[in-house]
Design an enzyme around this catalytic site. Structure first.
Site, mmCIF file in Angstrom:
data_model
loop_
_atom_site.group_PDB
_atom_site.id
_atom_site.type_symbol
_atom_site.label_atom_id
_atom_site.label_comp_id
_atom_site.label_asym_id
_atom_site.label_seq_id
_atom_site.Cartn_x
_atom_site.Cartn_y
_atom_site.Cartn_z
ATOM 1 C CE1 TYR A 151 -19.272 29.526 -30.954
ATOM 2 C CE2 TYR A 151 -20.898 30.107 -32.620
ATOM 3 C CZ TYR A 151 -20.023 30.477 -31.615
ATOM 4 O OH TYR A 151 -19.912 31.799 -31.264
ATOM 5 C CG ASP A 187 -25.101 28.378 -22.492
ATOM 6 O OD1 ASP A 187 -25.403 29.080 -21.513
ATOM 7 O OD2 ASP A 187 -24.000 28.454 -23.055
HETATM 8 N N1 NAD Z 1 -28.486 31.541 -23.730
HETATM 9 C C1 NAD Z 1 -27.711 31.990 -24.703
HETATM 10 O O1 NAD Z 1 -28.146 32.154 -25.843
HETATM 11 C C2 NAD Z 1 -26.283 32.371 -24.412
HETATM 12 C C3 NAD Z 1 -25.546 33.117 -25.342
HETATM 13 C C4 NAD Z 1 -24.241 33.495 -24.989
HETATM 14 C C5 NAD Z 1 -23.701 33.097 -23.771
HETATM 15 N N2 NAD Z 1 -24.447 32.335 -22.921
HETATM 16 C C6 NAD Z 1 -23.958 31.886 -21.609
HETATM 17 O O2 NAD Z 1 -23.969 32.941 -20.658
HETATM 18 C C7 NAD Z 1 -23.111 32.582 -19.580
HETATM 19 C C8 NAD Z 1 -22.213 33.764 -19.211
HETATM 20 O O3 NAD Z 1 -21.282 33.968 -20.277
HETATM 21 P P1 NAD Z 1 -20.180 35.119 -20.228
HETATM 22 O O4 NAD Z 1 -19.580 35.170 -21.588
HETATM 23 O O5 NAD Z 1 -20.744 36.358 -19.655
HETATM 24 O O6 NAD Z 1 -19.122 34.505 -19.197
HETATM 25 P P2 NAD Z 1 -17.947 35.316 -18.451
HETATM 26 O O7 NAD Z 1 -16.922 34.306 -18.105
HETATM 27 O O8 NAD Z 1 -17.555 36.515 -19.228
HETATM 28 O O9 NAD Z 1 -18.660 35.845 -17.109
HETATM 29 C C9 NAD Z 1 -19.095 34.978 -16.094
HETATM 30 C C10 NAD Z 1 -19.034 35.710 -14.773
HETATM 31 O O10 NAD Z 1 -19.651 34.856 -13.794
HETATM 32 C C11 NAD Z 1 -18.966 35.119 -12.576
HETATM 33 N N3 NAD Z 1 -19.244 34.065 -11.611
HETATM 34 C C12 NAD Z 1 -18.787 32.785 -11.586
HETATM 35 N N4 NAD Z 1 -19.251 32.163 -10.487
HETATM 36 C C13 NAD Z 1 -20.002 33.063 -9.797
HETATM 37 C C14 NAD Z 1 -20.714 33.017 -8.584
HETATM 38 N N5 NAD Z 1 -20.751 31.926 -7.827
HETATM 39 N N6 NAD Z 1 -21.369 34.138 -8.188
HETATM 40 C C15 NAD Z 1 -21.353 35.252 -8.945
HETATM 41 N N7 NAD Z 1 -20.672 35.353 -10.096
HETATM 42 C C16 NAD Z 1 -20.005 34.270 -10.527
HETATM 43 C C17 NAD Z 1 -17.506 35.179 -13.007
HETATM 44 O O11 NAD Z 1 -16.693 35.790 -12.010
HETATM 45 C C18 NAD Z 1 -17.610 36.008 -14.283
HETATM 46 O O12 NAD Z 1 -17.447 37.393 -14.048
HETATM 47 C C19 NAD Z 1 -22.365 31.344 -20.077
HETATM 48 O O13 NAD Z 1 -22.968 30.179 -19.572
HETATM 49 C C20 NAD Z 1 -22.537 31.419 -21.550
HETATM 50 O O14 NAD Z 1 -22.392 30.156 -22.180
HETATM 51 C C21 NAD Z 1 -25.713 31.961 -23.226
#
Ligand code: NAD
Length: 384
Positions: free
Chosen positions: A94, A270
């Site tokens: 990463y 994040d």
């Molecule tokens: N904190 C951590 O340790 C950690 C670890 C892994 C992932 N993450 C983060 O979690 C987040 C989600 O990741 P993911 O892999 O599930 O992404 P993903 O793309 O699989 O899912 C995101 C979802 O959000 C929806 N979305 C977008 N805008 C929206 C809105 N206005 N209203 C409702 N829904 C909306 C999209 O349609 C999609 O279904 C990311 O920011 C990712 O970086 C954080």
């Protein structure tokens, strides 16, 4: 190829870039692997397991970096590692370069080929090396939420599954992608009442098919979110707009209507978080209150379960590691446009457009540098 596996040195990082099984796959293919002594200990892999898999153990990190033609890691290099990066090194990890000009400069100055896990795409255009960490974080979100809902941990004293005669807790998941779906699986499994909010109606249809009547789905709007969270015990933030900061879908004003002692786990922290009151926290100091609601906003949640996370990550990265080692960079990216999209730096130039734009630096398309046809993807990914 000589593949190097250094120990991660970032604070509280216990994952490792290769498991002993990964080392075995590389040595079976005729490559040499050098492993820094202790590299796998944080994930429960003792030195002798790497040795049995065919690796040579080395005491000093400097020597691992010096011997290796390709270094496989988890987190981006940090300052003490910059001088270890020699010209022409292939670095697979990463990188998250966009907000990190110092690391970018180190990679460019040392002419390192930096291949970033978070920008590799697959045939569907998704980010296969981010998915496993989202799976981990999504499942953890419910585990963590359940724990903080307990009274002595600061929550409102609610059991997620309820008991006969007492309703189960209400869990609202905002964003029904990888994190949201995995959170829903855990919450449904524990017997909670689950609502998933997403702006993508097709995704809501898929979720409805997957979970049948066990969840409610809700089309995203400020009105719908306000209504849902006003009765929630646990709110999980899981939205992502690729390449952009997360939209702030829950305002401070809305939180005034959320029950006192309810818990927010904003996994999207994040990318800035999808709750107005979100600010990043750490595993050593993970929570704070705003408007009477307990917030958990740890930006690297998978770090809490390094053994599971290392297996999950390396299951996804190993095929690329083996391909890079077998074919070398040029042949590997020529035959896989998704892997090509992972190349962020090459021969002292920035080859990933979004990073170049964010940092105001010149973008050098990899295709042009390598004389390849086609174009690379430029969407930026999230957490690793
Ligand atoms: N904190 C951590 O340790 C950690 C670890 C892994 C992932 N993450 C983060 O979690 C987040 C989600 O990741 P993911 O892999 O599930 O992404 P993903 O793309 O699989 O899912 C995101 C979802 O959000 C929806 N979305 C977008 N805008 C929206 C809105 N206005 N209203 C409702 N829904 C909306 C999209 O349609 C999609 O279904 C990311 O920011 C990712 O970086 C954080």
């Amino acid at each position: 190829m000589i593949v190097g596996l250094p120990k991660e040195i970032k604070d509280n990082e216990y994952r490792v870039g290769l498991t002993p099984a990964g080392v075995r796959a590389l040595t079976d293919a005729g490559h040499r692997v050098v492993v820094e002594r202790g590299a796998g200990e944080g994930s429960g892999f003792e030195n002798d397991l790497y040795e049995k898999a065919g690796a040579r153990l080395i005491d000093a990190a400097d020597d691992v970096w010096a011997e290796a033609e390709m270094v496989v890691k988890v987190k981006e290099p940090i300052a003490p590692e910059y001088p270890r990066m020699k010209e022409g090194l292939l670095l697979f990890t990463y990188l998250h370069l966009a907000p990190d000009p110092k690391q970018t400069e180190a990679l460019l100055q040392n002419k390192v080929t930096g291949v970033a896990y978070e920008t590799i795409t697959d045939r569907r255009g998704t980010l296969p090396l981010l998915t496993p960490m989202s799976e981990v974080a999504g499942r953890m979100a419910v585990q963590v939420g359940a724990q903080y809902l307990e009274k002595m941990n600061g929550g409102r004293g609610v059991l997620l599954g309820g008991v006969p005669g007492v309703p189960a807790a209400r869990v609202v998941i905002i964003g029904g992608g990888v994190v949201g779906t995995n959170a829903a699986k855990m919450a449904v499994g524990l017997g909670a009442q689950v609502t998933i909010v997403d702006r993508n109606l097709d995704r809501l249809r898929e979720l409805d098919d997957i979970f049948l009547s066990k969840i409610s789905t809700l089309a995203s709007s400020a009105y719908a979110i306000h209504g849902a969270i006003s009765e929630a015990d646990l709110i999980i933030g899981a939205v992502l707009v690729p390449g952009a900061a997360a939209p702030r879908l829950v305002t401070r004003e809305m939180l005034k209507d959320v029950p006192n002692g309810a818990v927010i786990v904003d996994v999207a922290v994040d990318q800035g978080g999808c709750i107005e009151t979100t600010r990043p926290t750490t595993h050593s100091n993970p929570t704070y209150y705003e408007e009477g609601v307990l917030h958990y906003c740890v930006a690297n949640m998978p770090g809490a379960v390094p053994r599971t996370s290392t297996f999950a990550l390396t299951n996804a990265t190993l095929p690329y590691v083996v391909r890079l080692a077998n074919r070398g960079l040029l042949e590997a990216v020529r035959t896989d446009p998704g892997l090509k999209a992972g190349v962020n730096t090459y021969a002292g130039r920035l080859t990933y457009e979004a990073v170049a734009t964010d940092q105001g630096l010149e973008y050098a398309p990899l295709d042009e540098m390598l004389g390849l046809p086609g174009g690379t993807s430029t969407s930026a990914g999230g957490a690793g």
